[in-house]
Design an enzyme around this catalytic site. Structure first.
Site, short mmCIF file in Angstrom:
data_model
loop_
_atom_site.label_atom_id
_atom_site.label_comp_id
_atom_site.label_asym_id
_atom_site.label_seq_id
_atom_site.Cartn_x
_atom_site.Cartn_y
_atom_site.Cartn_z
N LYS A 15 -39.14 -33.61 -24.43
CA LYS A 15 -38.43 -34.72 -23.80
C LYS A 15 -38.78 -34.76 -22.31
O LYS A 15 -38.82 -33.72 -21.66
CB LYS A 15 -36.92 -34.51 -24.00
CG LYS A 15 -36.12 -35.74 -23.64
CD LYS A 15 -34.67 -35.62 -24.02
CE LYS A 15 -33.94 -36.81 -23.42
NZ LYS A 15 -32.53 -36.83 -23.65
N HIS B 25 -41.30 -44.67 -15.52
CA HIS B 25 -42.17 -43.68 -16.16
C HIS B 25 -42.72 -44.26 -17.46
O HIS B 25 -42.41 -45.42 -17.80
CB HIS B 25 -41.43 -42.34 -16.37
CG HIS B 25 -40.16 -42.45 -17.16
ND1 HIS B 25 -40.10 -42.95 -18.43
CD2 HIS B 25 -38.88 -42.12 -16.83
CE1 HIS B 25 -38.86 -42.91 -18.87
NE2 HIS B 25 -38.07 -42.42 -17.91
N LYS C 255 -36.74 -34.71 -15.33
CA LYS C 255 -37.06 -34.31 -13.96
C LYS C 255 -36.95 -32.80 -13.82
O LYS C 255 -37.71 -32.17 -13.09
CB LYS C 255 -36.09 -34.99 -12.99
CG LYS C 255 -36.50 -36.42 -12.70
CD LYS C 255 -35.69 -37.00 -11.54
CE LYS C 255 -35.85 -38.50 -11.50
NZ LYS C 255 -34.65 -39.20 -11.08
N CYS D 119 -19.68 -40.33 -18.92
CA CYS D 119 -21.02 -39.80 -18.64
C CYS D 119 -21.74 -40.82 -17.76
O CYS D 119 -21.94 -41.97 -18.17
CB CYS D 119 -21.81 -39.59 -19.92
SG CYS D 119 -23.56 -39.24 -19.58
N HIS E 225 -40.23 -46.03 -19.92
CA HIS E 225 -39.89 -47.43 -19.57
C HIS E 225 -41.08 -48.33 -19.91
O HIS E 225 -40.91 -49.45 -20.40
CB HIS E 225 -39.62 -47.58 -18.06
CG HIS E 225 -38.50 -46.74 -17.55
ND1 HIS E 225 -38.66 -45.81 -16.56
CD2 HIS E 225 -37.19 -46.70 -17.90
CE1 HIS E 225 -37.50 -45.23 -16.30
NE2 HIS E 225 -36.59 -45.75 -17.10
N CYS F 148 -25.07 -42.21 -19.21
CA CYS F 148 -24.93 -43.34 -20.14
C CYS F 148 -24.22 -44.51 -19.49
O CYS F 148 -24.19 -45.60 -20.05
CB CYS F 148 -24.07 -42.95 -21.35
SG CYS F 148 -24.70 -41.61 -22.35
N CYS G 298 -22.82 -34.31 -23.11
CA CYS G 298 -23.32 -35.59 -23.64
C CYS G 298 -24.60 -35.27 -24.41
O CYS G 298 -25.50 -34.63 -23.88
CB CYS G 298 -23.63 -36.56 -22.49
SG CYS G 298 -24.75 -37.88 -23.00
N HIS H 81 -27.78 -36.75 -22.47
CA HIS H 81 -28.11 -36.31 -21.12
C HIS H 81 -27.86 -34.84 -20.88
O HIS H 81 -28.18 -34.31 -19.81
CB HIS H 81 -27.38 -37.18 -20.09
CG HIS H 81 -27.78 -38.61 -20.18
ND1 HIS H 81 -27.10 -39.53 -20.94
CD2 HIS H 81 -28.85 -39.27 -19.66
CE1 HIS H 81 -27.72 -40.70 -20.88
NE2 HIS H 81 -28.77 -40.57 -20.10
N1 MSP Z 1 -29.82 -49.99 -17.83
C1 MSP Z 1 -29.72 -49.58 -19.17
C2 MSP Z 1 -30.09 -50.72 -20.13
C3 MSP Z 1 -29.27 -51.95 -19.96
S1 MSP Z 1 -29.84 -53.22 -21.02
C4 MSP Z 1 -28.71 -54.43 -20.86
C5 MSP Z 1 -30.68 -48.42 -19.44
N2 MSP Z 1 -31.63 -48.21 -18.50
S2 MSP Z 1 -32.73 -47.03 -18.57
O1 MSP Z 1 -33.52 -47.17 -17.38
O2 MSP Z 1 -32.09 -45.77 -18.78
O3 MSP Z 1 -33.59 -47.31 -19.83
C6 MSP Z 1 -34.26 -48.55 -19.95
C7 MSP Z 1 -35.00 -48.61 -21.28
O4 MSP Z 1 -36.03 -47.62 -21.27
C8 MSP Z 1 -34.07 -48.30 -22.46
O5 MSP Z 1 -34.30 -49.19 -23.53
C9 MSP Z 1 -34.48 -46.90 -22.85
O6 MSP Z 1 -34.34 -46.64 -24.22
C10 MSP Z 1 -35.95 -46.90 -22.46
N3 MSP Z 1 -36.44 -45.54 -22.23
C11 MSP Z 1 -36.08 -44.67 -21.25
N4 MSP Z 1 -36.74 -43.49 -21.46
C12 MSP Z 1 -37.51 -43.59 -22.57
C13 MSP Z 1 -38.46 -42.77 -23.21
N5 MSP Z 1 -38.70 -41.52 -22.83
N6 MSP Z 1 -39.14 -43.31 -24.24
C14 MSP Z 1 -39.00 -44.61 -24.63
N7 MSP Z 1 -38.11 -45.40 -24.06
C15 MSP Z 1 -37.26 -44.88 -23.12
O7 MSP Z 1 -30.55 -47.78 -20.46
#
Ligand code: MSP
Length: 524
Positions: A298, A18, A301, A126, A21, A129, A144, A147
């Site tokens: 925020k 999304h 889903k 969790c 990411h 996390c 948490c 989440h």
């Molecule tokens: N798999 C772990 C990271 C392991 S790194 C060795 C993880 N994955 S995640 O898919 O949940 O998130 C991946 C990255 O996307 C994280 O840095 C997270 O902060 C970022 N984001 C996820 N949702 C976000 C937003 N809504 N806004 C900005 N960044 C966000 O955590």
């Protein structure tokens, strides 16, 4: 030879990407592209995090194997990054065999060094996390805080890592190296967390988490995700505790590791401790970005407000990802939370990309054709001591200084400020008025200054908007790609004398996203 190694967090492959990411990958990409304009050898790593309970549960719910789930989502991530022009050099998956084998060796080395011990434990886990939570950190309702889910009580015998042993060294490192945690205001948060740090579980029983990397020599345990996930930054380079590869020796330590604020603890506490235990230098900087909300809410889903980058591309019928990339980078100061809304997107890209930059170039080239038949004569070329040239040159220095502190939004603002100066210069000098008064040399010099300014703007903007910047170059009859220009070689007055354009060749580089012409031209 200056090397520059940068990484992103690896995304959980239990769903599709999304714009949150995407925000991180774009930010890292912009930094990578900027430093490619300054250094010889930039290496950019991204990838996916594929083990753990979350993956196992999602796969079970969808009736597929965890590997099948990962494969199909990884394809979506890769397609999305390609569509956004993310110029990564390597994509690591934690299910890559090479990664899995090295993680097992890393675990073994930590065991051999006495940093890992077995321990019976009851804790609150969790799965969002993929981490045990401290009861102190839960919300009043016992959820948490990230989440908003009740963690599961887990009673197991697991392997533990002696995190507490490294506490003092990490505190000292953070205090001695203010550049280690960026933005600096986040360092205090980490120092506070360090006060309460305890040893951490680094394995789970195979019964509770079957989808993971097995601990060598212990059939009952799988390596718990954070040692697995964090190690990607070195396994990707071919690190091996017995014999680090040439690539590892060349690129490590990382120059910057970009992550979201929610996983700062893992990167600024766990990761340094693992590296210290392995006797590997720490990365120079951990850059924690803020979170992206949608219309100030925020993304979730449950609320149903999750937006994918392609949704924005489709809504505005964008040909290139550039406007989206640009907007994401300027929506908030670096490190702070940002927000996406269609209205803000439209306003910002129309103002900066269509009006300030696109229109200015278009007007200037049209005047160049009208008054000079698209020709630059040697006497039109200006010296670098004029005010506009000086502003262009100092903008490059300011942009570089911002990037040295990873201030991506702030650097973009410098470029916009300069484009405002150039727009004001055109309005004040009124080249059309000069032409009317037949002050042709003066008029030609103003137009030359603007075209040179546009070349500077396109070069600095290229990391954010590689396609638009390239189109600006093409309009200025420059055949190289601005992404390949080194900022230190960017000199004033390089557009040569000669024909720069003709009427039929002038095309807008960026149209207002809501204009009828834009819609019509895209449909045509
Ligand atoms: N798999 C772990 C990271 C392991 S790194 C060795 C993880 N994955 S995640 O898919 O949940 O998130 C991946 C990255 O996307 C994280 O840095 C997270 O902060 C970022 N984001 C996820 N949702 C976000 C937003 N809504 N806004 C900005 N960044 C966000 O955590």
């Amino acid at each position: 030879m200056t090397k520059y190694y940068l990484t992103t967090a690896i995304d959980y492959a239990n769903g599709a990407p999304h714009i949150g990411h995407a925000y991180e990958k774009i930010q890292t990409d912009v930094i990578a592209r900027h430093f490619r304009q300054r250094y010889d050898d930039v290496y950019f790593l991204t990838g996916t995090d594929e083990h753990g309970i979350k993956m196992q549960k999602t796969a079970a719910a969808q009736g597929v194997t965890p590997k099948e789930l990962c494969d199909s989502n990884v394809a979506k991530f890769k397609e999305c990054w390609d569509g956004l022009g993310i110029s990564y050099d390597q994509f690591i998956r934690t299910t890559d065999v090479e990664h899995e084998e090295i993680v097992q060796k890393i675990f073994k080395k930590l065991q051999d060094n006495g940093d890992i011990y077995k321990h019976s434990y009851t804790g609150l886990y969790c799965s969002g996390c993929e981490s045990f939570l401290n009861p102190r950190d839960l919300t009043e309702d016992g959820l948490c805080p990230d989440h908003l889910k009740k963690p599961e009580e887990v009673k197991e015998e697991n392997y533990f890592f002696k995190l507490s042993k490294y506490k003092d060294r990490i505190i000292e490192h953070i205090k001695k190296h203010p550049e280690f945690i960026q933005p600096e205001f986040r360092a205090n948060e980490v120092l506070n967390q360090l006060e309460h740090i305890e040893d951490i579980s680094v394995s789970r029983s195979k019964e509770s988490v079957s989808w993971g990397i097995p601990v060598l020599g212990d059939d009952s345990q799988n390596i718990y995700v954070w040692i697995d996930a964090l190690s990607n930054y070195i396994t990707a380079l071919g690190y091996d505790p017995e014999k680090p590869s040439e690539k590892f020796n060349k690129y490590w330590p990382a120059d910057v590791q970009v992550i979201g604020k929610d996983i700062l603890k893992f990167h600024a506490i766990y990761w340094p401790a693992f590296l210290m235990a392995l006797d590997i230098p720490l990365p120079k900087t951990i850059l924690a970005h803020g979170w992206i909300t949608i219309d100030q809410t925020k993304m979730s889903k449950t609320i149903g407000n999750v937006i994918a980058p392609k949704d924005v591309m489709e809504t505005f019928e964008l040909e290139y990802p550039d406007a989206f990339r640009y907007f994401m980078m300027v929506t908030a100061p670096t490190g702070r939370d940002g927000n996406y809304s269609d209205v803000d997107f439209k306003e910002r890209v129309n103002a900066d990309l269509a009006n300030n930059i696109g229109n200015l170039l278009n007007r200037t080239l049209n005047m160049q054709v009208k008054y000079f038949d698209g020709e630059i004569k040697p006497e039109f070329i200006t010296e670098s001591d004029n005010e506009i040239a000086k502003a262009a040159i100092s903008t490059v220095e300011n942009v570089k200084a911002h990037f040295d502190k990873f201030e991506v939004a702030e650097a973009a603002q410098e470029i916009v400020n300069f484009s405002n100066i150039v727009n004001k210069y055109v309005n004040d000098t009124a080249p059309w008025g000069l032409a009317k008064e037949e002050k042709m040399l003066e008029c030609a010099k103003v137009l030359y200054n603007v075209m040179e300014s546009m070349r500077f703007i396109a070069t600095m903007l290229a990391p954010y908007c590689p396609n638009i910047a390239n189109d600006v170059y093409k309009q200025l009859n420059i055949s190289i790609n601005p992404c390949e220009v080194k900022l230190d070689s960017l000199k004033w007055a390089e557009i040569p004398a000669g024909k720069i354009t003709e009427k039929e060749k002038i095309k807008p580089v960026f149209l207002r996203v809501d204009s009828e012409i834009a819609g019509a031209s895209k449909k045509a």
